[in-house]
Design an enzyme around this catalytic site. Structure first.
Site, PDB file in Angstrom:
ATOM      1  N   GLY A   1       2.543   5.505   4.570  1.00 38.09           N
ATOM      2  CA  GLY A   1       1.790   6.153   5.637  1.00 38.09           C
ATOM      3  C   GLY A   1       0.411   5.592   5.894  1.00 38.09           C
ATOM      4  O   GLY A   1      -0.368   6.166   6.635  1.00 38.09           O
TER       5      GLY A   1
ATOM      6  N   ASP B   1      -1.853  24.970 -13.880  1.00 34.26           N
ATOM      7  CA  ASP B   1      -3.240  24.744 -14.302  1.00 34.26           C
ATOM      8  C   ASP B   1      -3.267  24.065 -15.662  1.00 34.26           C
ATOM      9  O   ASP B   1      -4.019  23.119 -15.884  1.00 34.26           O
ATOM     10  CB  ASP B   1      -3.988  26.079 -14.433  1.00 34.26           C
ATOM     11  CG  ASP B   1      -4.086  26.801 -13.099  1.00 34.26           C
ATOM     12  OD1 ASP B   1      -3.996  26.133 -12.060  1.00 34.26           O
ATOM     13  OD2 ASP B   1      -4.243  28.038 -13.126  1.00 34.26           O
TER      14      ASP B   1
ATOM     15  N   GLY C   1       0.818  -1.205   0.000  1.00 32.27           N
ATOM     16  CA  GLY C   1       0.000   0.000   0.000  1.00 32.27           C
ATOM     17  C   GLY C   1       0.849   1.250   0.000  1.00 32.27           C
ATOM     18  O   GLY C   1       2.060   1.176   0.217  1.00 32.27           O
ATOM     19  N   PRO C   2       0.218   2.387  -0.230  1.00 35.00           N
ATOM     20  CA  PRO C   2       0.970   3.640  -0.280  1.00 35.00           C
ATOM     21  C   PRO C   2       1.627   3.955   1.070  1.00 35.00           C
ATOM     22  O   PRO C   2       1.251   3.380   2.081  1.00 35.00           O
ATOM     23  CB  PRO C   2      -0.089   4.695  -0.604  1.00 35.00           C
ATOM     24  CG  PRO C   2      -1.338   3.972  -0.893  1.00 35.00           C
ATOM     25  CD  PRO C   2      -1.213   2.578  -0.431  1.00 35.00           C
TER      26      PRO C   2
ATOM     27  N   HIS D   1     -10.927  31.242 -11.575  1.00 38.96           N
ATOM     28  CA  HIS D   1     -11.158  29.838 -11.220  1.00 38.96           C
ATOM     29  C   HIS D   1     -12.481  29.696 -10.480  1.00 38.96           C
ATOM     30  O   HIS D   1     -13.279  28.806 -10.768  1.00 38.96           O
ATOM     31  CB  HIS D   1     -10.058  29.332 -10.274  1.00 38.96           C
ATOM     32  CG  HIS D   1      -8.754  29.021 -10.935  1.00 38.96           C
ATOM     33  ND1 HIS D   1      -8.632  28.201 -12.022  1.00 38.96           N
ATOM     34  CD2 HIS D   1      -7.482  29.403 -10.615  1.00 38.96           C
ATOM     35  CE1 HIS D   1      -7.352  28.098 -12.357  1.00 38.96           C
ATOM     36  NE2 HIS D   1      -6.629  28.821 -11.515  1.00 38.96           N
TER      37      HIS D   1
ATOM     38  N   HIS E   1      -6.932  36.082 -11.409  1.00 39.33           N
ATOM     39  CA  HIS E   1      -6.715  34.679 -11.778  1.00 39.33           C
ATOM     40  C   HIS E   1      -7.536  33.757 -10.866  1.00 39.33           C
ATOM     41  O   HIS E   1      -8.278  32.894 -11.343  1.00 39.33           O
ATOM     42  CB  HIS E   1      -5.211  34.383 -11.669  1.00 39.33           C
ATOM     43  CG  HIS E   1      -4.821  32.975 -11.984  1.00 39.33           C
ATOM     44  ND1 HIS E   1      -4.168  32.631 -13.141  1.00 39.33           N
ATOM     45  CD2 HIS E   1      -4.979  31.824 -11.300  1.00 39.33           C
ATOM     46  CE1 HIS E   1      -3.944  31.332 -13.149  1.00 39.33           C
ATOM     47  NE2 HIS E   1      -4.428  30.814 -12.038  1.00 39.33           N
ATOM     48  N   GLU E   2      -7.412  33.977  -9.584  1.00 39.34           N
ATOM     49  CA  GLU E   2      -8.111  33.085  -8.642  1.00 39.34           C
ATOM     50  C   GLU E   2      -9.624  33.269  -8.734  1.00 39.34           C
ATOM     51  O   GLU E   2     -10.383  32.305  -8.656  1.00 39.34           O
ATOM     52  CB  GLU E   2      -7.624  33.326  -7.209  1.00 39.34           C
ATOM     53  CG  GLU E   2      -6.129  33.073  -6.995  1.00 39.34           C
ATOM     54  CD  GLU E   2      -5.691  31.671  -7.404  1.00 39.34           C
ATOM     55  OE1 GLU E   2      -6.504  30.737  -7.356  1.00 39.34           O
ATOM     56  OE2 GLU E   2      -4.510  31.531  -7.804  1.00 39.34           O
TER      57      GLU E   2
ATOM     58  N   THR F   1       3.491  -0.653   8.747  1.00 42.76           N
ATOM     59  CA  THR F   1       4.369  -0.961   9.869  1.00 42.76           C
ATOM     60  C   THR F   1       3.556  -1.098  11.145  1.00 42.76           C
ATOM     61  O   THR F   1       3.775  -2.004  11.952  1.00 42.76           O
ATOM     62  CB  THR F   1       5.430   0.139  10.004  1.00 42.76           C
ATOM     63  OG1 THR F   1       6.035   0.351   8.733  1.00 42.76           O
ATOM     64  CG2 THR F   1       6.489  -0.238  10.996  1.00 42.76           C
TER      65      THR F   1
ATOM     66  N   GLY G   1      -0.160   2.719   7.318  1.00 45.90           N
ATOM     67  CA  GLY G   1      -0.187   1.926   8.540  1.00 45.90           C
ATOM     68  C   GLY G   1       0.315   0.510   8.388  1.00 45.90           C
ATOM     69  O   GLY G   1      -0.041  -0.351   9.174  1.00 45.90           O
TER      70      GLY G   1
HETATM   71  P1  ADP Z   1       3.576   2.770   6.551  1.00 47.56           P
HETATM   72  O1  ADP Z   1       4.429   1.746   7.193  1.00 47.56           O
HETATM   73  O2  ADP Z   1       2.398   2.201   5.826  1.00 47.56           O
HETATM   74  O3  ADP Z   1       4.310   3.738   5.687  1.00 47.56           O
HETATM   75  P2  ADP Z   1       3.210   3.568   9.260  1.00 47.56           P
HETATM   76  O4  ADP Z   1       2.644   2.324   9.824  1.00 47.56           O
HETATM   77  O5  ADP Z   1       4.644   3.800   9.506  1.00 47.56           O
HETATM   78  O6  ADP Z   1       2.920   3.658   7.707  1.00 47.56           O
HETATM   79  O7  ADP Z   1       2.345   4.792   9.767  1.00 47.56           O
HETATM   80  C1  ADP Z   1       2.931   5.888  10.414  1.00 47.56           C
HETATM   81  C2  ADP Z   1       2.037   6.402  11.516  1.00 47.56           C
HETATM   82  O8  ADP Z   1       0.836   6.908  10.992  1.00 47.56           O
HETATM   83  C3  ADP Z   1       1.620   5.335  12.492  1.00 47.56           C
HETATM   84  O9  ADP Z   1       2.562   5.196  13.501  1.00 47.56           O
HETATM   85  C4  ADP Z   1       0.297   5.866  13.019  1.00 47.56           C
HETATM   86  O10 ADP Z   1       0.504   6.817  14.029  1.00 47.56           O
HETATM   87  C5  ADP Z   1      -0.268   6.585  11.825  1.00 47.56           C
HETATM   88  N1  ADP Z   1      -1.169   5.710  11.073  1.00 47.56           N
HETATM   89  C6  ADP Z   1      -0.980   5.286   9.815  1.00 47.56           C
HETATM   90  N2  ADP Z   1      -2.008   4.521   9.411  1.00 47.56           N
HETATM   91  C7  ADP Z   1      -2.863   4.438  10.433  1.00 47.56           C
HETATM   92  C8  ADP Z   1      -4.114   3.768  10.632  1.00 47.56           C
HETATM   93  N3  ADP Z   1      -4.654   3.027   9.659  1.00 47.56           N
HETATM   94  N4  ADP Z   1      -4.729   3.908  11.818  1.00 47.56           N
HETATM   95  C9  ADP Z   1      -4.160   4.645  12.784  1.00 47.56           C
HETATM   96  N5  ADP Z   1      -2.992   5.284  12.672  1.00 47.56           N
HETATM   97  C10 ADP Z   1      -2.342   5.205  11.512  1.00 47.56           C
HETATM   98 ZN    ZN Z   2      -4.563  28.849 -11.325  1.00 43.22          ZN
HETATM   99 MG    MG Z   3       6.469   1.657   7.083  1.00 47.88          MG
END
Ligand code: ADP
Ligand code: ZN
Ligand code: MG
Length: 624
Positions: free
Chosen positions: A210, A508, A207-208, A435, A431-432, A214, A212
């Site tokens: 951040g 844009d 997965g992308p 939009h 400009h803004e 880890t 979760g």
């Molecule tokens: P990854 O390993 O997917 O890049 P991490 O597990 O390191 O992401 O996530 C970093 C932090 O973000 C975690 O320690 C937690 O605090 C928060 N976090 C990420 N995903 C979740 C989730 N699904 N639920 C709760 N906290 C999350």
């Molecule tokens: Zn613009």
């Molecule tokens: Mg990680």
């Protein structure tokens, strides 16, 4: 989570290391500056030496290839001064010396010759070892050379008060359900094995960043109550061939001793990159060996006797070597995707427990405004809001702190310090507003929530914040065209008002063109080209798409020309629509811009009132 690191190297080993370093240093210095330690002899130019010989001042000389050392006639028969010189290649020298009665020998008799030659044998390996140790120390903390091949896996031993559980993870329910099953395997393997079921060996979290991954792995360890070896893929990739693979071997040896247990390899792509892709350095032998060792280990332990489950995480599954994904290896893949609206609210709930919230906080509204945020972004958002609350001297975190935090996280930090001059400000304002006006009458649900001419982040001078009112997964053709027109609204406003355009619209245009191209090549929305996908598709849709354009299929030159024409047509149509709308609402545009220039920001009800006055010109209504 408490971390039990490898114990410090014992004191005696530290001392040995220190002595080793000191003696190495001494020898190196001795080699480089022998004169510091040996007796120092004054040197003279070679011509001086020849003069002295011819003047018969020299009594004896020892002639080496690199130095000639010679002694002068002392007064009253005493031994005289000793000099050295650097010789030039001179075949006549022996004759000259003989003619002048110099007693000479071909090779100098250095007292420390055995010592020098010993040094030349000993020092190079010592230097090599020192350099080697330097790199080892740098790449992984102070560990002795003896433990190079040892894995640096950290063992997490859960401690009731701080252990991570599934309660700490939200918004990734399917992944959680899969992993609950893994925990069952670890807790009661008998239940499965007595029925003949094989316990999975490898589970890959995909997965992308951040989202979760880890965190989930730690939760599995916390729930299962078994030892948890965690190591990051990048730690395997070492400078020295063979280290990575011996580290893998060691890791699995430790794990087997402690079974049932979990081995967690974070960032698997660092070692598991496809062998055919070669990577940056071409064929990377080291990584290949490490990968091979990992495959061997995965195949090596049979699920029956030892329960070692290998969890791994990656955000680039497409780069992994296919051999890793074969049955019996990482055959289970668990998708850990970005959370949806409900998931985001749940994650916010978890992280909000760490901060003091004011009672009227509406986490659901915050979740609504943050589509696309991953768990880590939401955790960061809560923290940012708390920091802002403290800065604003609030007693608890308020909704307004969250609003500000969202803007910060979304668009980078507000940079009031970047000053626009008045004419630039005017251009940005038109400009803004352009939009916003076009966006107000386009189909779709993204409502314009804020116009600002306060620069923020790196690139944007002003910005128009469009907030979706719900997560949208499908958009129809009319909405996409509306989006393109909205994107071109900024540039069209500049054109309408000033008759010229600035560089401010580059981003844009980029986005509008990308969208138009996708309509034609991905979504089959062009009547001329028909419902064909001219790109190769994105196999990993859940990843950051938009980062890289999809590769185009091989198309004929005519088709390519046709695609270009269609893309251009769509963008130009959006442009004309935007121009039409702005011309029809010219007076309104002037009024809104005036207010924007005064206040720098227009938002909320005020903005809604303004934008409700925008009307579609006749020709646009006909077209739509
Ligand atoms: P990854 O390993 O997917 O890049 P991490 O597990 O390191 O992401 O996530 C970093 C932090 O973000 C975690 O320690 C937690 O605090 C928060 N976090 C990420 N995903 C979740 C989730 N699904 N639920 C709760 N906290 C999350
Ligand atoms: Zn613009
Ligand atoms: Mg990680």
């Amino acid at each position: 989570m408490p971390v039990k690191k490898d114990p410090q190297p014992p004191r005696s080993r530290q001392i040995i290391n220190l002595l080793f370093l000191i003696s190495t240093g001494f020898l190196v210095v001795n080699l480089l500056f022998p004169s510091l330690f040996g007796p120092s002899v004054p040197r003279e130019p070679y011509s001086m030496f020849i003069h002295r010989v011819q003047d018969q001042e020299v009594v004896r000389a020892s002639v080496g290839q690199e130095t000639i050392r010679y002694q002068l006639q002392g007064e009253d028969g005493e031994p005289g001064q000793v000099y050295e010189t650097t010789p030039i290649f001179d075949l006549q020298l022996p004759r000259v010396l003989e003619a002048n009665g110099v007693e000479f020998a071909a090779v100098p008799p250095p007292q420390n010759r055995w010592f020098t030659s010993l040094l030349s044998w000993v020092i190079p390996p010592l230097i090599f070892v020192a350099v080697w140790r330097f790199f080892i120390a740098r790449s992984g903390g102070a560990q002795g050379a003896l433990s190079i091949g040892k894995s640096r896996a950290k063992t997490y031993v859960e401690d009731e008060s701080t252990k991570t559980t599934f309660e700490d993870v939200a918004g990734v329910e399917e992944a959680k359900a899969e992993l609950v099953e893994i925990v069952d395997f670890l807790k009661t393997p008998k239940r499965f094995t007595q029925l003949g079921a094989k316990i999975p060996k490898g589970v890959l979290l995909v997965g992308p960043p951040g989202t979760g991954k880890t965190l989930l792995a730690k939760a599995v360890a916390g729930e299962a109550g078994v030892p948890f070896f965690s190591i990051s893929g990048s730690e395997f990739v070492e400078l020295f061939v063979g280290v990575g693979s011996s580290r893998v071997r060691d890791l699995f040896e430790q794990a087997k001793k402690q079974a049932p247990c979990i081995v967690f390899i974070d960032e698997l792509d660092a070692i598991g990159k496809s062998r055919s892709s070669g990577g940056f350095y071409g064929g990377n032998d080291e990584r290949e060996q490490t990968l091979n060792q990992l495959l061997t280990e995965l195949d090596g332990f049979s699920a029956g006797d030892t329960t070692v489950i290998v969890l791994a995480a990656t955000n680039r599954p497409e780069t992994l070597d296919p051999a890793l994904l074969r049955p019996g290896r990482f055959d289970r893949q668990v998708l850990v995707d970005r959370p949806d609206l409900k998931g985001r609210e749940a994650i916010l709930n978890i992280h909000a427990q760490d901060v003091k919230l004011s009672p009227e906080i509406d986490l659901k509204a915050i979740a609504t405004r943050t589509p696309g945020f991953a768990g880590a972004d939401l955790a960061n958002l809560v923290n940012e809001a708390a920091l802002l609350a403290a800065r604003n001297n609030h007693n608890a975190v308020e909704q307004s702190d969250f609003s500000e935090a969202i803007e910060r996280v979304v668009a980078g930090l507000e940079k009031k310090s970047r000053v626009l001059n008045d004419s630039e400000k005017k251009i940005v304002a038109y400009h803004e507003v352009g939009h916003a006006i076009v966006g107000a009458v386009m189909p779709g649900t993204d409502q314009v929530a804020k116009i600002s001419i306060i620069p923020r982040g790196m690139a944007a001078l002003g910005y128009t914040l469009q907030l979706p009112t719900e997560d949208r997964f499908l958009r129809n053709e009319a909405e996409l065209k509306g989006q393109i027109a909205t994107l071109l609204g900024g540039r069209s406003a500049e054109e309408t008002v000033f008759g010229s355009i600035t560089t401010g619209a580059a981003n844009d245009l980029q986005r509008a063109t990308d969208l138009a191209e996708q309509m034609v090549t991905t979504y089959g929305m062009s009547k001329v080209l028909g419902p064909l996908a001219y790109d190769r598709g994105n196999q990993n849709n859940f990843l950051d798409n938009g980062m890289m354009p999809n590769p185009r299929r091989i198309v004929s030159a005519e088709t390519a020309k046709e695609i270009d024409r269609e893309v251009k047509g769509i963008v130009e149509e959006g442009h004309q629509r935007a121009l039409g709308i702005l011309k029809a609402n010219r007076d309104l545009m002037e009024k809104i811009t005036e207010q924007l220039l005064d206040n720098e920001v227009i938002e909320g009800q005020n903005l809604k009132n303004w934008l409700s006055k925008v009307h579609l010109p006749e020709e646009d209504m006909l077209a739509a």
